[in-house]
Design a protein around this motif. Sequence first.
Motif, PDB file in Angstrom:
ATOM      1  N   ARG A 400       0.838  -1.200   0.000  1.00  0.00           N
ATOM      2  CA  ARG A 400       0.000   0.000   0.000  1.00  0.00           C
ATOM      3  C   ARG A 400       0.875   1.255   0.000  1.00  0.00           C
ATOM      4  N   SER A 401       1.928   1.188   0.790  1.00  0.00           N
ATOM      5  CA  SER A 401       2.850   2.307   0.868  1.00  0.00           C
ATOM      6  C   SER A 401       3.531   2.527  -0.485  1.00  0.00           C
ATOM      7  N   LYS A 403       2.372   1.717  -3.408  1.00  0.00           N
ATOM      8  CA  LYS A 403       1.380   2.210  -4.374  1.00  0.00           C
ATOM      9  C   LYS A 403       1.098   3.701  -4.166  1.00  0.00           C
ATOM     10  N   SER A 404       0.932   4.072  -2.904  1.00  0.00           N
ATOM     11  CA  SER A 404       0.570   5.468  -2.626  1.00  0.00           C
ATOM     12  C   SER A 404       1.727   6.409  -2.927  1.00  0.00           C
ATOM     13  N   LEU A 472       0.767   4.815   7.379  1.00  0.00           N
ATOM     14  CA  LEU A 472       1.514   3.798   6.639  1.00  0.00           C
ATOM     15  C   LEU A 472       2.784   3.378   7.362  1.00  0.00           C
TER      16      LEU A 472
ATOM     17  N   SER B 197      -4.984   0.197   6.997  1.00  0.00           N
ATOM     18  CA  SER B 197      -3.903   0.328   6.011  1.00  0.00           C
ATOM     19  C   SER B 197      -3.170  -0.999   5.798  1.00  0.00           C
ATOM     20  N   GLY B 198      -3.701  -2.073   6.369  1.00  0.00           N
ATOM     21  CA  GLY B 198      -3.150  -3.402   6.096  1.00  0.00           C
ATOM     22  C   GLY B 198      -2.187  -3.921   7.140  1.00  0.00           C
TER      23      GLY B 198
END
Lengths: 522, 487
Positions: A400-401, A403-404, A472, B197-198
């Motif tokens: 996710r980090s 991607k962002s 994140l 956020s996973g």
Amino acid sequence: MFLEKEIFKEFEDIVGVGNIDDGVVITNVYAYNWCMEIFNYMDGKEPIPFSPIPKAVILPSSTEEVQKIVKLCNKYRIQIKIQSTGLGPWNQPSTDNCIIFDMRRMNKIIKIDEKNLYAVIEPYVSGAQLQVETMKYDLTIHMPGAGPMVSPLASATSMNGPGFTSPCTGHSARNVLAVEWVLPDGEVMKLGSYGLKNNSDWFHGDGPGPSLRGIMRGWAGTKSGLGVFTKVAVKLFPYPCSTDFNVKGNSPNYDFDIPDFMKLYVMDCGNFKKLEDVMLGVEEEEISFMCSYLSGFAVMAIFSNSIESLMDKIPIGQMKAPLVVIITARTKREFAYKQKVMDFLLNNFKIENIIGKIYTPKPIFYAEALRSNLGLHGFIATGGFQSSKGVADTAAVCLRSTKSNIPLKQEFIKKEAIANDFGEGTWMTSYESGHYFHMESPTMFDQTEESSVKGMAEYMEKSNQLDLLKHLGAPFFVEGTRMHELFGPYMSNYHIWLRKIKETFDPNNISDSGFYISPQNK
Amino acid sequence: MSETKIYLELVKIYGSKNISNDPNVLEKYSEDLSFFPKKEPKYVIWPRNRNQIQKTIKLANSLNFSIIPVSSSSGPRHHGDTIPRNNKTIILNLSKLKKIINIDRKNRVVMIEPGVSFGELIPQLYKRGLKILTPLHPRASKSVLTAALEREPITIPRYMWDSSDPLLCTEVFFGNGELFRTGAAAGPGSIKQQKKSGQAQVNPMGPTQFSPFRIIQGAQGSIGVVTWATLKLEILPSIQKVYHFQSKNIEELLDFQYELLKYRLCDELFILNNLNLACLIREDPSEILTLTNSLAKWNLIFVISGRDKLASDKIAYLEGDILDIIKEKKLKISNNKTETNEIDILNFLNQADINPWRLRLNGGYQDIFFISNYEKISELITLVEKQITKNLGIYIQPINQGTSYHCEFNIYYNPNNKEETLDVKEKFLRISIDLMNSGAFFNRPYGLWAKDVYERHEDSTQKALKKVKKIFDPNNVLNPGVLCFDD
């Protein structure tokens, strides 16, 4: 700022003539370090690659000398900054009232304990040296991502600690056993079993009672903000394959005899969701020597030694979500089993290994993998790089980090501040067979170009803010008072506790807190 | 401050139902199986939520009383660490906080409250195809979280990547009542936001440049009160194959286990003497003794495992490689298939213990345990065996991926026999001191050991620990008097 003659003499009496220098040439040279320009700019200073010039550089040769120097620094209220192998701005003083300890005279491997699977080392032993010696026992070390030329002691006690072999060798902070540590007040502390008055030994680092490793470091180390580490015992691991290591030819185009039981897989997982599934799948099987997600551009880079040699690897660069896995084995049976597992996974996830089909790396790649020497490839495009991000928890948050971060990075690519890696430049690795993961975003910039340096610094600031606002995880470089005070209120107010530790253990604020935390009102 | 005032304030927090000063209840907390001197607490309280815990700690700071946290719901306590040291102590019994907050298969982690026991957790994890890393046949009523906080050794050394494993992140109230979350759980963001956020709180390190979970661990409740923790899980194997090698000579088994662990060839791995193995397998004292007599003195137990479709392939490769080691080292030992069977051993490895195995032989025991390096194990065993010639159980557990060894001596005796008890007490203390003087590292210095352990350690350690205590528990309200912390 030089040392007064009498004070210089007191230091010289400790280390001997020739082992301290406060001349202009030496002190100016020691003020330089890689990436200093970024951190200067982030701190509101001129973006030059120099820190404040130290008052002197001193080279102790023993723990006793370190202790005496620290006590003298307390007497004269001079700060200390410690360099082992000295890579990066974290080795630089934050004030000009500071002496740099260059630990190069403390360069001994104190012991390799084959039966208890650890080695005891001094600060200036490099990973490469230690690995060569441990190979004689069919053992190896955890090498940090910075590479085999850096100090494993610095990584274990003071810095960060991810490595390319982290799936099977973990993280530097978790491989620490007993420690010898000169506290900022000059007291020598011996952690764990090394602290026994009789029969002391290095096999255990915790206790009696609570483990003082908890104040020694966290996910990151204190970067010499809390004393001087003079010896450390670090865990050793089984060497992953045959220890025959035959390298021929000349730098940088060496040839290498690839060990029998070593196989590389590079697979395009297509998207991040599938990448996560595949990575978790591989790691649950506990078979990998290396298991890293690298962006397409980064995969090109790890196989290249120059910009020119990058260019013939465009098909690799086009991969959307490449996963790099290396399996190794000591026996034919083990190797056959691991290959079977990989075949099963490839089939199950419907992905292909491009190695041997689309691309075949030069044998030296395998030597660099065994040597954990892949990080240096980050420098080949622009001559300079630094990592932003640095979250460590699940694969999901790492992705996710990643991607962002892409649109943010692209913003600075457009401005031509940083090199064009399509915004994807990332390294993510598993630890301990997939029990946790970390990602960072290596970003290439031009150290010689002020606009690039400024752009890189601005990008890093924005990246930090993104991590904070989107929850994140904490980046690597939450260090120094400004960053702690920024992140602390969103993280259990940890900065208040960290500051109490600093104030308690360093009452005279002797250990340079530039990359740690300053005491109240200082 | 008067006791009445304390009581009234506690009632405001808990209501009268969750506080007790019933002499029968207090009596239970006044002693344990150790020889530590008896003392009753003033009250026992059972918090139901973390707000109550925080209020209690803040109250202790303002009204100057002491708190000893305990977590296991029932069963014997052992080492004197939960016995009050002063006349103003309240037991904070966390056993009613027993939520398994989250079992996360994907990230191989569980989040639990302190009251969750091995007996409760193991079956829940099995249903999800997971297993927790346990000490040797843990008591069913034992708090899982406490075992991890106390650094009890686990039986699978290759999964012990750090001596802190399987403990990951924690939520804790420090001694001043401040709430803190350790490791990645610190944030940024709340646990809910982190999950979104996973994240799954699987990285124990940090936040940033310190790792407070390491100073909570091993502190015997004197630094903070943990309200939940995440713990590492492993995937349940579908095949487990047990090996039981016997020998008269422990050196031979130590040498073999070293090879197995160095190359990460097995899961569970430890050495027991015949009496301890018998105590783990049999329940009846006479059956224990019969089995003891039929076993060789030393027993190396290890398990290889595989799972899913390639389980048999894995077993085959491991067996082949292990056989090669046996041949290469010319070991004359073989897998025992007579006195014990695989099911007996898997039972005590995979399940919690309803009838505590250390109490089975004589109803009482004292255990002496410490950490050693490989070379000293035999010497230290000889030291103990010279002084205790019967009813001595021995357990050697490689830990932290083979970098050191948990050595445990169980002195079994009948606690109702006063003469025997006095003899054991004298021996327990004398042998402990002898071991300390011979290089045994008592890294978990409970009760009667603490003073002697710290006297044999560098003064700087004690000084540093006291500074740490002062930071996190400035008024010394949490379990004062344990370790090197003055009452």
